[in-house]
Design a protein around this motif. Structure first.
Motif, PDB file in Angstrom:
ATOM      1  N   ALA A   2       0.721  -1.384   0.065  1.00  0.00           N
ATOM      2  CA  ALA A   2      -0.160  -0.106  -0.088  1.00  0.00           C
ATOM      3  C   ALA A   2       0.833   1.189   0.137  1.00  0.00           C
ATOM      4  N   LYS A   3       0.304   2.300  -0.912  1.00  0.00           N
ATOM      5  CA  LYS A   3       1.020   3.477  -0.812  1.00  0.00           C
ATOM      6  C   LYS A   3       0.864   4.325   0.482  1.00  0.00           C
ATOM      7  N   THR A   4       1.949   4.595   0.973  1.00  0.00           N
ATOM      8  CA  THR A   4       1.846   5.792   2.450  1.00  0.00           C
ATOM      9  C   THR A   4       1.101   7.258   1.865  1.00  0.00           C
ATOM     10  N   LYS A   5       0.334   7.449   2.753  1.00  0.00           N
ATOM     11  CA  LYS A   5      -0.519   8.459   2.627  1.00  0.00           C
ATOM     12  C   LYS A   5       0.305   9.489   3.353  1.00  0.00           C
ATOM     13  N   THR A   6       0.276  10.880   2.404  1.00  0.00           N
ATOM     14  CA  THR A   6       1.210  12.094   3.032  1.00  0.00           C
ATOM     15  C   THR A   6       0.516  13.164   3.264  1.00  0.00           C
ATOM     16  N   LEU A   7       0.780  13.791   4.471  1.00  0.00           N
ATOM     17  CA  LEU A   7       0.432  15.042   4.873  1.00  0.00           C
ATOM     18  C   LEU A   7       1.407  16.120   4.592  1.00  0.00           C
ATOM     19  N   ASP A   8       1.068  17.009   3.683  1.00  0.00           N
ATOM     20  CA  ASP A   8       2.117  17.924   3.514  1.00  0.00           C
ATOM     21  C   ASP A   8       1.799  19.430   3.932  1.00  0.00           C
ATOM     22  N   LEU A   9       2.577  19.425   5.129  1.00  0.00           N
ATOM     23  CA  LEU A   9       2.503  20.575   5.785  1.00  0.00           C
ATOM     24  C   LEU A   9       2.605  21.930   5.100  1.00  0.00           C
ATOM     25  N   GLU A  10       3.169  21.998   4.023  1.00  0.00           N
ATOM     26  CA  GLU A  10       3.349  23.255   3.240  1.00  0.00           C
ATOM     27  C   GLU A  10       2.108  23.738   2.544  1.00  0.00           C
ATOM     28  N   TYR A  11       1.073  22.759   2.475  1.00  0.00           N
ATOM     29  CA  TYR A  11      -0.233  23.172   1.814  1.00  0.00           C
ATOM     30  C   TYR A  11      -0.741  24.515   2.000  1.00  0.00           C
ATOM     31  N   PHE A  12      -0.727  24.765   3.458  1.00  0.00           N
ATOM     32  CA  PHE A  12      -1.312  26.021   3.785  1.00  0.00           C
ATOM     33  C   PHE A  12      -0.552  27.323   3.810  1.00  0.00           C
ATOM     34  N   ARG A  13       0.845  27.025   3.052  1.00  0.00           N
ATOM     35  CA  ARG A  13       1.759  28.244   2.667  1.00  0.00           C
ATOM     36  C   ARG A  13       1.418  28.725   1.324  1.00  0.00           C
ATOM     37  N   ARG A  14       0.625  27.823   0.475  1.00  0.00           N
ATOM     38  CA  ARG A  14       0.375  27.928  -0.790  1.00  0.00           C
ATOM     39  C   ARG A  14      -0.933  29.337  -0.987  1.00  0.00           C
ATOM     40  N   LEU A  16      -4.240  30.312  -1.108  1.00  0.00           N
ATOM     41  CA  LEU A  16      -5.634  29.676  -1.480  1.00  0.00           C
ATOM     42  C   LEU A  16      -6.671  30.932  -1.375  1.00  0.00           C
ATOM     43  N   ASP A  17      -7.510  31.113  -2.252  1.00  0.00           N
ATOM     44  CA  ASP A  17      -8.274  32.213  -2.393  1.00  0.00           C
ATOM     45  C   ASP A  17      -9.101  32.661  -1.273  1.00  0.00           C
ATOM     46  N   TRP A  18      -9.590  31.291  -0.377  1.00  0.00           N
ATOM     47  CA  TRP A  18     -10.416  31.495   0.390  1.00  0.00           C
ATOM     48  C   TRP A  18      -9.979  31.587   1.780  1.00  0.00           C
ATOM     49  N   LEU A  19      -8.463  31.476   1.983  1.00  0.00           N
ATOM     50  CA  LEU A  19      -7.856  31.612   3.406  1.00  0.00           C
ATOM     51  C   LEU A  19      -7.165  32.738   3.295  1.00  0.00           C
ATOM     52  N   ASP A  20      -7.165  33.553   4.476  1.00  0.00           N
ATOM     53  CA  ASP A  20      -6.356  34.780   4.809  1.00  0.00           C
ATOM     54  C   ASP A  20      -4.824  34.188   4.627  1.00  0.00           C
ATOM     55  N   GLY A  21      -3.993  35.202   4.007  1.00  0.00           N
ATOM     56  CA  GLY A  21      -2.848  34.809   3.788  1.00  0.00           C
ATOM     57  C   GLY A  21      -1.850  34.599   4.741  1.00  0.00           C
ATOM     58  N   ASP A  22      -2.185  35.353   5.865  1.00  0.00           N
ATOM     59  CA  ASP A  22      -1.083  35.173   7.150  1.00  0.00           C
ATOM     60  C   ASP A  22      -1.472  33.765   7.877  1.00  0.00           C
ATOM     61  N   PHE A  23      -2.846  33.325   7.779  1.00  0.00           N
ATOM     62  CA  PHE A  23      -3.249  32.441   8.728  1.00  0.00           C
ATOM     63  C   PHE A  23      -2.423  31.097   8.215  1.00  0.00           C
ATOM     64  N   GLY A  24      -2.452  30.579   7.088  1.00  0.00           N
ATOM     65  CA  GLY A  24      -1.725  29.318   6.525  1.00  0.00           C
ATOM     66  C   GLY A  24      -0.288  29.187   6.906  1.00  0.00           C
ATOM     67  N   PRO A  25       0.597  30.293   6.732  1.00  0.00           N
ATOM     68  CA  PRO A  25       2.015  29.833   6.827  1.00  0.00           C
ATOM     69  C   PRO A  25       2.083  29.797   8.558  1.00  0.00           C
ATOM     70  N   LEU A  26       1.305  30.621   9.328  1.00  0.00           N
ATOM     71  CA  LEU A  26       1.475  30.405  10.827  1.00  0.00           C
ATOM     72  C   LEU A  26       1.009  28.825  11.055  1.00  0.00           C
ATOM     73  N   LEU A  27       0.077  28.288  10.609  1.00  0.00           N
ATOM     74  CA  LEU A  27      -0.240  27.091  10.976  1.00  0.00           C
ATOM     75  C   LEU A  27       0.853  26.122  10.652  1.00  0.00           C
ATOM     76  N   THR A  28       1.421  26.238   9.567  1.00  0.00           N
ATOM     77  CA  THR A  28       2.653  25.326   9.049  1.00  0.00           C
ATOM     78  C   THR A  28       3.711  25.593   9.971  1.00  0.00           C
ATOM     79  N   LYS A  29       4.194  26.677  10.183  1.00  0.00           N
ATOM     80  CA  LYS A  29       5.210  26.754  11.312  1.00  0.00           C
ATOM     81  C   LYS A  29       4.904  26.261  12.453  1.00  0.00           C
ATOM     82  N   ALA A  30       3.819  26.395  12.975  1.00  0.00           N
ATOM     83  CA  ALA A  30       3.577  25.840  14.282  1.00  0.00           C
ATOM     84  C   ALA A  30       3.747  24.588  14.144  1.00  0.00           C
TER      85      ALA A  30
END
Length: 179
Positions: A2-14, A16-30
């Motif tokens: 079975a292929k390992t599923k991946t959680l890419d923490l960088e996703y929220f640094r991209r 996203l038109d529906w997400l405030d620009g500062d919120f995602g990178p803070l989540l990733t860094k945390a």
């Protein structure tokens, strides 16, 4: 195999038109701070337990945390909460089918409202998130889940779908269940 599923923490640094620009990178860094603080590097396996199964995922990131600049990050409790939110919000679309979220108001009993449509004024479910940097005999995922279930039940109408996600960083694991 079975292929390992991946959680890419960088996703929220991209962007996203529906997400405030500062919120995602803070989540990733945390999330990265919490994992690195516990001695983990990118590719660390994380156990994910849901209502229907348990599986291993790989948590990956490229973000580098500069200890000299860490004084601008939130305190340890806030980092743990935001790191838990990052992992939980990455899992939510996969485990619930709801791709979008918005922050819930304090006092609602949940941290986020999950939605299928990013522009809808209606929400489809609530998500309560909690994090534990390192489990102790008294502060376990099981004990925290019991505590949070009581909190959520007191606050919400029983007709609302609610998910609870508890993230533990020292031996990375997530308990993500529908209440």
């Amino acid at each position: 195999m079975a292929k390992t599923k991946t959680l890419d923490l960088e996703y929220f640094r991209r962007p996203l038109d529906w997400l405030d620009g500062d919120f995602g990178p803070l989540l990733t860094k945390a999330a990265v701070c919490c994992l690195v603080d516990q001695g983990h590097g990118t590719g660390i396996p994380i156990a994910v337990e849901t209502d229907s199964n348990e599986g291993q995922w790989s948590v990956e990131w490229t973000t580098i945390i500069d200890p000299a600049r860490s004084g601008t990050l939130p305190n340890e409790n806030e980092l743990t909460q935001k790191g838990s939110e990052c992992i939980s919000l990455l899992l939510a679309p996969i485990l619930t089918g709801m791709d979008y979220f918005e922050t819930a108001q304090i006092g609602t009993g949940v941290d986020f409202w999950l939605k299928e449509d990013p522009y809808s004024m209606l929400f489809d479910a609530g998500l309560e998130v909690s994090g534990i940097r390192k489990e102790t005999a008294q502060n376990t995922v099981t004990n925290r889940a019991k505590e949070k279930v009581e909190q959520v039940r007191k606050m919400l109408d029983s007709e609302i779908i609610v998910y609870l996600s508890i993230v533990e960083f020292s031996s990375p694991k997530v308990n993500f269940k529908r209440l």
